[in-house]
Design a protein around this motif. Structure first.
Motif, PDB file in Angstrom:
ATOM      1  N   GLN A   1       0.850  -1.194   0.000  1.00 49.47           N
ATOM      2  CA  GLN A   1       0.000   0.000   0.000  1.00 49.47           C
ATOM      3  C   GLN A   1       0.884   1.242   0.000  1.00 49.47           C
ATOM      4  OE1 GLN A   1      -3.305   0.305  -0.045  1.00 49.47           O
ATOM      5  NE2 GLN A   1      -4.152  -1.671   0.581  1.00 49.47           N
ATOM      6  N   VAL A   2       0.354   2.326  -0.545  1.00 48.94           N
ATOM      7  CA  VAL A   2       1.069   3.598  -0.483  1.00 48.94           C
ATOM      8  C   VAL A   2       0.387   4.504   0.530  1.00 48.94           C
ATOM      9  CG1 VAL A   2       1.947   3.472  -2.835  1.00 48.94           C
ATOM     10  CG2 VAL A   2      -0.262   4.554  -2.403  1.00 48.94           C
ATOM     11  N   THR A   3       1.155   5.447   1.064  1.00 48.88           N
ATOM     12  CA  THR A   3       0.619   6.434   1.986  1.00 48.88           C
ATOM     13  C   THR A   3       0.299   7.701   1.203  1.00 48.88           C
ATOM     14  OG1 THR A   3       2.769   7.402   2.504  1.00 48.88           O
ATOM     15  CG2 THR A   3       2.082   5.480   3.787  1.00 48.88           C
TER      16      THR A   3
ATOM     17  N   SER B   1       4.871  11.662   0.818  1.00 48.07           N
ATOM     18  CA  SER B   1       6.106  11.191   0.212  1.00 48.07           C
ATOM     19  C   SER B   1       7.099  10.705   1.249  1.00 48.07           C
ATOM     20  CB  SER B   1       6.754  12.306  -0.617  1.00 48.07           C
ATOM     21  OG  SER B   1       7.079  13.412   0.227  1.00 48.07           O
TER      22      SER B   1
ATOM     23  N   ASN C   1       4.590   8.623  -4.044  1.00 50.95           N
ATOM     24  CA  ASN C   1       4.104   8.284  -2.716  1.00 50.95           C
ATOM     25  C   ASN C   1       5.034   7.277  -2.055  1.00 50.95           C
ATOM     26  OD1 ASN C   1       1.207   9.542  -2.668  1.00 50.95           O
ATOM     27  ND2 ASN C   1       1.335   8.447  -4.617  1.00 50.95           N
ATOM     28  N   ALA C   2       5.182   7.424  -0.739  1.00 46.29           N
ATOM     29  CA  ALA C   2       5.928   6.430   0.019  1.00 46.29           C
ATOM     30  C   ALA C   2       5.062   5.197   0.236  1.00 46.29           C
ATOM     31  CB  ALA C   2       6.356   7.010   1.363  1.00 46.29           C
ATOM     32  N   THR C   3       5.693   4.076   0.516  1.00 44.49           N
ATOM     33  CA  THR C   3       4.946   2.854   0.793  1.00 44.49           C
ATOM     34  C   THR C   3       4.763   2.689   2.292  1.00 44.49           C
ATOM     35  OG1 THR C   3       6.938   1.484   0.892  1.00 44.49           O
ATOM     36  CG2 THR C   3       5.890   1.747  -1.266  1.00 44.49           C
TER      37      THR C   3
ATOM     38  N   TYR D   1       3.929   4.958  -7.357  1.00 48.94           N
ATOM     39  CA  TYR D   1       5.035   4.581  -6.478  1.00 48.94           C
ATOM     40  C   TYR D   1       6.202   5.562  -6.552  1.00 48.94           C
ATOM     41  CZ  TYR D   1       2.697   0.330  -5.155  1.00 48.94           C
ATOM     42  OH  TYR D   1       1.801  -0.553  -4.617  1.00 48.94           O
TER      43      TYR D   1
END
Length: 546
Positions: free
Chosen positions: A378-380, A383, A419-421, A416
């Motif tokens: 999942q991404v948040t 960043s 965004n950070a994971t 990706y």
């Protein structure tokens, strides 16, 4: 799109100037430079933490390239002969360094049968006195009797795209093994040099002066089914054929309305077919599955393949070795973009023009599949890395997108990249090419397609599209059960289940044969053959499993 383009730098491809050089594998410094660019770009976005991750990833890549990995099984458990010149076909002994270990032990009997086949091909192949005698007999207009037929042949004619061709060619080779025939391949210009020669000391290419290689179809008079109809061949009381045989038979195994023709896999038909010394065959199907329906072949098949789910895996690895041009694409892309990752996920998306799934619907299904099964994190909404600062040993996952379309790469890469994971791992997305449309008639297109099949087969996990023969070949070569995207429910415009894992790594025979034979009726073979199932993506289809 220009047929000579492999892709663009923005999609994770080697630069244009690099693509136009020779196919020699890059040295360690070149590899490091290739991988440094996409990884170090992360430092621009994530700052010092990403720079540390990039440096650590490059260190891992350096260890991969410089240290000797555990001795690769370069002969694939005995499948391959050691008699070849490695420089003439770089892929033959190099592919094993990138594949995961095979889940299927190779049967010693299969190895024995392959060595016997190779010896027979050397005796009977093009350029030999026996081949010249057999062609002279063919041109005489009559089939040689058993006392004079020193060699027997099956001539394979191409049809459809690369995936279909590879499936049908493996099937034809298996048929040749079972019937002591020599396979001769009609190499058309669009696949010239695509594959290396698979048999030592001889060639499998049909000589250009062979008289019967064009103009065949299901309606041809030379077709076995039509020979039965017009009385050119017939069954006698022993299941053979009465009267003199024509000089050759054409065996047509093209799927029509998801069904092969009658009289293709009945015992009595193969007793007649076995009396022809020359067979010309054209197929777009993985008819190897149907050979297991034949009682006469069952004992031999059981000895060669104790694991029924290993047929294409072993024979595909034995037969298919990309030529040096296609292998150059594989090596540059793999070593430059995928080798340094801790894990590689292949994503193959095939959109059939006649039933084109809208992009947003397919993309949503891909996301559901990969997230539900933990294939992608999942991404948040930020960043910043989830869970605080990253460790220098943060996991790097490379995602290989293989599709004629660019949109899937663009969107997944954007998600990706910006965004950070939630897990903190780095996900890098690459796409080797995006030709938009299939061009089976173009050699450069076929080289890219073959390269991408092999790149997918080097991944640790793969997501493939149902019905796709391209996807079948890739995951079967790898020996991986894929996550297969399920067909869309067009009434809902949604697939209720995003993806499922097939019962085996084997490809699906979309078009099973009709089994109205003298010895049995048209029963569902799944009901009485314990190692057969219907395919997950094609309800009427058949596949082998253990």
């Amino acid at each position: 799109m220009d047929a000579d383009k492999v892709g663009e730098a923005t999609t994770g491809n080697p630069p244009e100037a690099e693509k136009r050089r020779g196919v020699a594998a890059p040295g360690p410094a070149t590899v490091l430079a290739f991988v440094a660019l996409p990884l170090l770009l992360l430092s621009f976005f994530f700052g010092d933490q990403a720079a540390s991750i990039a440096a650590d990833s490059l260190a891992r890549l350096h260890r991969f390239k410089v240290s000797s990995p555990a001795a690769a099984d370069r002969l694939l458990g005995g499948l391959l002969s050691p008699e070849f010149d490695q420089a003439a076909c770089l892929s033959r002994y190099e592919a094993s360094r990138r594949w995961k270990a095979s889940p299927f032990p190779v049967s010693p009997y299969l190895v024995e049968r392959l060595r016997r086949y190779e010896a027979n091909h050397r005796r009977c192949g093009p350029g030999t006195a026996r081949y010249r005698d057999a062609v002279a007999q063919l041109r005489s207009g009559r089939n040689a009797d058993d006392d004079h037929a020193k060699c027997r042949y099956v001539v394979w004619l191409p049809i459809q795209g690369l995936g279909n061709r590879m499936l049908s060619l493996v099937s034809t080779f298996l048929y040749a093994l079972l019937t002591d025939r020599v396979v001769l391949v009609h190499e058309t210009p669009e696949v010239e040099g695509l594959f290396c020669e698979p048999f030592p000391g001889t060639s499998w290419l049909l000589p250009p002066d062979f008289p019967y290689k064009d103009g065949f179809s299901a309606g041809s008079n030379e077709s076995y089914v039509n020979m039965l109809k017009n009385g050119s061949v017939r069954y006698d009381d022993d299941g053979g054929c009465g009267g003199a045989l024509p000089p050759y038979v054409y065996f047509h195994l093209e799927q029509i309305h998801l069904r092969l023709q009658n009289h293709t896999f009945c015992e009595e038909d193969h007793q007649v077919l076995d009396r022809f010394n020359w067979m010309v065959l054209r197929s777009d199907s993985y008819f190897a599955v149907a050979l297991f329906l034949m009682p006469a072949y069952r004992a031999e098949l059981d000895r060669m393949f104790p694991a029924k789910g290993s047929v294409f895996h072993h024979l595909g690895r034995y037969l298919f070795h990309p030529g040096n041009r296609a292998w150059g694409i594989v090596e540059k892309f793999y070593d430059g973009y995928l080798a340094g990752a801790d894990e590689r996920l292949g994503l193959q998306v095939r959109i059939v023009p006649q039933m084109a799934v809208p992009f947003e619907i397919m993309y949503e299904q891909i996301l559901r599949c990969t997230l539900e099964h933990g294939l992608l994190p999942q991404v948040t909404s930020t960043s910043e890395p989830g869970g605080g600062a990253r460790s220098p040993s943060t996991k790097v996952k490379a995602v290989l997108v293989v599709s004629l379309k660019r949109e899937y790469y663009d969107k997944l890469h954007g998600v990706y990249y910006t965004n950070a994971t939630a897990t903190g791992e780095v996900v890098a997305v690459y796409q080797p090419s995006h030709d938009e449309d299939q061009h089976t008639e173009a050699r450069a297109h076929n080289e890219r397609a073959l390269a991408e099949i092999y790149l997918l087969s080097f991944c640790d996990a793969v997501v493939t599209t149902g019905w796709s023969t391209f996807g079948y070949v890739a995951h079967a070569l790898a020996g991986l059960r894929p996550w297969q995207l399920t067909p869309l429910d067009w009434g809902k415009m949604r697939a209720d289940v995003a993806c499922a894992r097939p019962a085996s790594v084997e490809p699906c025979l979309h078009s099973p044969p009709s089994l109205v034979c003298r010895a049995r009726q048209d029963l569902d073979p799944v009901a009485h053959v314990p190692f057969l199932r219907h395919c997950e993506d094609v309800r009427a289809g058949l596949k082998l499993f253990d």
